[in-house]
Scaffold this motif. Structure first.
Motif, mmCIF file in Angstrom:
data_model
loop_
_atom_site.group_PDB
_atom_site.id
_atom_site.type_symbol
_atom_site.label_atom_id
_atom_site.label_comp_id
_atom_site.label_asym_id
_atom_site.label_seq_id
_atom_site.Cartn_x
_atom_site.Cartn_y
_atom_site.Cartn_z
ATOM 1 N N MET A 201 -50.651 21.578 -7.342
ATOM 2 C CA MET A 201 -51.537 21.263 -5.979
ATOM 3 C C MET A 201 -53.034 21.467 -6.141
ATOM 4 N N MET A 202 -53.397 22.803 -6.292
ATOM 5 C CA MET A 202 -54.450 23.282 -6.404
ATOM 6 C C MET A 202 -55.390 22.123 -7.681
ATOM 7 N N ALA A 203 -54.784 22.344 -9.133
ATOM 8 C CA ALA A 203 -55.487 21.230 -9.932
ATOM 9 C C ALA A 203 -55.538 19.745 -9.247
ATOM 10 N N ALA A 204 -54.544 19.197 -9.213
ATOM 11 C CA ALA A 204 -54.856 17.640 -8.417
ATOM 12 C C ALA A 204 -56.326 17.418 -7.745
ATOM 13 N N LEU A 225 -50.323 10.206 -11.165
ATOM 14 C CA LEU A 225 -49.158 9.502 -12.279
ATOM 15 C C LEU A 225 -48.911 10.418 -12.490
ATOM 16 N N LEU A 226 -49.455 11.739 -13.182
ATOM 17 C CA LEU A 226 -49.540 12.841 -14.298
ATOM 18 C C LEU A 226 -49.204 14.115 -14.098
ATOM 19 N N THR A 227 -49.665 13.763 -12.323
ATOM 20 C CA THR A 227 -48.905 14.725 -11.319
ATOM 21 C C THR A 227 -47.787 14.614 -10.701
ATOM 22 N N GLY A 228 -47.136 13.581 -10.812
ATOM 23 C CA GLY A 228 -45.782 13.842 -10.619
ATOM 24 C C GLY A 228 -44.674 14.100 -11.541
ATOM 25 N N ILE A 229 -45.785 13.633 -12.964
ATOM 26 C CA ILE A 229 -44.749 14.165 -14.398
ATOM 27 C C ILE A 229 -44.876 15.417 -14.502
ATOM 28 N N PHE A 234 -41.808 20.548 -14.544
ATOM 29 C CA PHE A 234 -42.619 22.939 -14.102
ATOM 30 C C PHE A 234 -41.551 22.967 -12.928
ATOM 31 N N ASP A 235 -41.395 22.445 -11.565
ATOM 32 C CA ASP A 235 -40.649 22.362 -10.381
ATOM 33 C C ASP A 235 -39.326 22.510 -10.747
ATOM 34 N N LEU A 236 -38.591 23.182 -9.677
ATOM 35 C CA LEU A 236 -36.953 23.081 -9.860
ATOM 36 C C LEU A 236 -36.586 22.553 -8.446
ATOM 37 N N LEU A 237 -37.480 21.707 -7.929
ATOM 38 C CA LEU A 237 -36.956 20.798 -6.803
ATOM 39 C C LEU A 237 -37.447 21.666 -5.064
ATOM 40 N N THR A 238 -38.517 22.759 -5.292
ATOM 41 C CA THR A 238 -38.972 23.649 -4.005
ATOM 42 C C THR A 238 -39.566 22.856 -3.056
ATOM 43 N N TYR A 239 -41.443 22.209 -3.227
ATOM 44 C CA TYR A 239 -41.382 21.597 -2.873
ATOM 45 C C TYR A 239 -42.307 20.760 -3.200
ATOM 46 N N PRO A 240 -41.806 19.963 -3.545
ATOM 47 C CA PRO A 240 -43.204 19.182 -4.317
ATOM 48 C C PRO A 240 -43.505 18.008 -3.728
ATOM 49 N N PHE A 241 -43.598 17.608 -3.088
ATOM 50 C CA PHE A 241 -43.882 16.942 -1.813
ATOM 51 C C PHE A 241 -45.514 17.188 -1.952
ATOM 52 N N VAL A 242 -45.546 18.926 -2.063
ATOM 53 C CA VAL A 242 -47.599 18.987 -1.667
ATOM 54 C C VAL A 242 -48.498 18.748 -2.643
ATOM 55 N N THR A 243 -47.641 18.562 -3.965
ATOM 56 C CA THR A 243 -48.231 18.183 -5.688
ATOM 57 C C THR A 243 -48.962 16.614 -5.088
ATOM 58 N N LEU A 244 -48.635 15.740 -4.426
ATOM 59 C CA LEU A 244 -49.080 14.615 -3.848
ATOM 60 C C LEU A 244 -49.486 14.184 -2.404
ATOM 61 N N ALA A 245 -49.006 14.802 -1.552
ATOM 62 C CA ALA A 245 -49.965 14.786 0.307
ATOM 63 C C ALA A 245 -51.596 15.195 -0.007
ATOM 64 N N ILE A 246 -51.233 16.879 -0.971
ATOM 65 C CA ILE A 246 -52.400 17.755 -0.757
ATOM 66 C C ILE A 246 -53.705 16.798 -1.248
ATOM 67 N N PRO A 247 -53.607 16.528 -2.494
ATOM 68 C CA PRO A 247 -54.507 15.695 -2.788
ATOM 69 C C PRO A 247 -54.860 14.845 -1.966
ATOM 70 N N LEU A 248 -54.344 14.000 -2.267
ATOM 71 C CA LEU A 248 -54.039 12.554 -1.424
ATOM 72 C C LEU A 248 -54.682 12.634 -0.090
ATOM 73 N N ILE A 249 -54.740 14.132 0.805
ATOM 74 C CA ILE A 249 -55.409 13.943 1.899
ATOM 75 C C ILE A 249 -57.194 14.933 1.793
ATOM 76 N N THR A 250 -56.533 15.420 0.741
ATOM 77 C CA THR A 250 -58.413 15.528 -0.276
ATOM 78 C C THR A 250 -58.462 14.977 -0.559
ATOM 79 N N TYR A 251 -58.286 13.544 -0.611
ATOM 80 C CA TYR A 251 -58.935 12.242 -1.432
ATOM 81 C C TYR A 251 -59.918 11.335 -0.102
ATOM 82 N N LEU A 252 -59.488 11.238 0.783
ATOM 83 C CA LEU A 252 -58.888 10.959 1.878
ATOM 84 C C LEU A 252 -60.312 11.734 2.720
ATOM 85 N N THR A 253 -60.717 12.520 2.642
ATOM 86 C CA THR A 253 -61.417 13.539 3.382
ATOM 87 C C THR A 253 -62.460 13.389 3.001
ATOM 88 N N VAL A 254 -62.802 13.532 1.364
ATOM 89 C CA VAL A 254 -63.747 13.357 0.493
ATOM 90 C C VAL A 254 -64.549 12.254 -0.009
#
Length: 419
Positions: A201-204, A225-229, A234-254
């Motif tokens: 999430m932070m890297a993206a 795409l690479l973030t989803g890959i 690496f993840d074991l189905l913990t809270y994976p949507f943050v790697t999509l939504a947080i960078p997406l909100i960041t993009y929409l903000t900046v």
């Protein structure tokens, strides 16, 4: 339509290449001699056994609960080797003592030298964390790895804040602080299974901010795409949507072009979400195919049956509202909500004063940000069974709501030099 088709083919080819590279990375990891890890694996097993399952960093706060079960599984899988290297790489072997959980099974075999065990498999996940765990276990035990994780996470957080200041995107400082507090740093430091999604999430997000001027639509699609890959790897189905939504909100903000153009915002949300989904589902499915082809186990059938079961839509007695409540209750800590309420009030007052002074209306892109903030509700619907059974860690998907709501207020409060 033609360009969309080309992009789809390109992304499928990238996923296929990632599957091959993922297998190669795991194979390379198993070149690390097991003997090099033995002493640290022994100390780690004792450390985790003493701490126990379901322990809390702060007993009075449910949000500080750790996941010794899954960390024990990760340690067990990272250390265990059988006589069949292909099965180790593709089926992710681990020791199992009777019906004891993976952590205690590992403790019995390694620390108590119990010989009454069997080699079990867990092939529907990639278990990509092994490419980090196995080398680290050559030099450090679990407690020391925790300390490294803490130092690294703090470094990432401070660098992200530095990046926000340097690029002038101060509108995200308060939203990030609120989200990070909500995620509970104490638990993030101390449970290894909570860490992959945080780092991705932070890297993206840092890539979106630091390279925004160089990221056209195609490159951003590739980023998601690479973030989803990598999330699937690496993840074991913990809270994976943050790697999509947080960078997406960041993009929409900046992105100025998005904040003032709702149509552009919605289009980017659709395409970037689709790219992330292709990477996530494609990479995960790739593991099932490769493992089924090169071993004697039908991982595809096992995975499909688990998807049906874990979704909760094929089982009676599962309620969507119950899932939402269980996850909300798991993070229902009064102190956190008081702080978040204060942050919302602060940004709301700033937004009102800002627009009264300038005589402006809220930015159209705010609607898009709030739309992405609803992503946790989609995730909980898709994974009702899993999210209700594991609410003690899946509640972190709600951090998307926290970040999105605060970001929407922050953008409209005129806090960014990039406004």
């Amino acid at each position: 339509m033609k360009e969309t088709g080309k992009l789809l083919v390109k992304e499928i080819l990238i996923v296929a290449a990632a599957v091959v590279l993922g297998v190669m990375a795991l194979a390379a990891t198993y070149l690390v001699p097991q003997g090099k890890m033995k002493d640290n694996a022994w100390e780690s097993a004792i450390f985790m056994h003493r701490e126990g399952l379901g322990s809390f960093m702060w007993p009075t706060m449910k949000i500080t609960q750790l996941d010794g079960y899954t960390d024990g599984l990760m340690l067990n899988t990272s250390y265990t080797e059988s006589d069949d290297g292909i099965r180790d790489i593709l089926l992710d072997t681990k020791v199992k003592v009777r019906d004891i959980n993976p952590m205690e099974s590992f403790y019995e075999v390694i620390a108590l030298e119990n010989k009454d065990y069997q080699i079990d498999t867990y092939g529907r996940y990639w278990h990509g964390y092994q490419i980090i765990w196995r080398p680290l276990l050559c030099f450090f035990h679990y407690g020391e790895i925790r300390q490294i994780n803490m130092a690294l996470q703090l470094a990432v957080v401070f660098f992200f804040l530095y990046l926000l200041f340097r690029t002038g995107h101060k509108a995200l400082i308060v939203p990030f602080f609120g989200m990070y507090l909500f995620l509970t740093p104490l638990a993030l430091f101390s449970s290894m299974q909570f860490s992959p999604c945080f780092y991705l999430m932070m890297a993206a997000s840092m890539t979106v901010i630091g390279f925004h001027d160089n990221l056209n639509d195609t490159r951003r699609n590739c980023l998601f795409l690479l973030t989803g890959i990598l999330t699937a790897y690496f993840d074991l189905l913990t809270y994976p949507f943050v790697t999509l939504a947080i960078p997406l909100i960041t993009y929409l903000t900046v992105a100025p072009e998005c904040r003032k153009n709702l149509k552009k915002c919605i289009g980017d949300i659709v395409f970037h979400t689709a790219s992330w989904g292709i990477g996530y589902v494609g990479m995960w499915g790739g593991k099932w195919i490769v493992a089924s082809v090169f071993t004697d186990e039908n991982v595809i059938m096992d995975a499909v049956s688990q998807v049906k079961f874990r979704s909760g839509h094929y089982e009676k007695g599962r309620s969507y509202l119950t899932t939402l409540w269980l996850n909300f209750d798991a993070c229902n800590t009064r102190a956190i909500w008081v702080v978040l309420a204060c942050l919302v009030l602060y940004l709301l007052v700033r937004a009102v004063l800002h627009y009264r002074k300038r005589g402006m209306k809220p930015l159209p892109g705010t609607i898009a940000i709030l739309l992405v903030s609803l992503y946790p509700f989609l995730w909980y619907y898709l994974t009702m069974h899993h999210s209700s059974d594991n609410s003690y860690f899946t509640w972190r998907e709600y951090s998307i709501c926290v970040y999105g709501i605060l970001a929407a207020f922050g953008v409209n409060a005129g806090m960014s030099e990039k406004s």
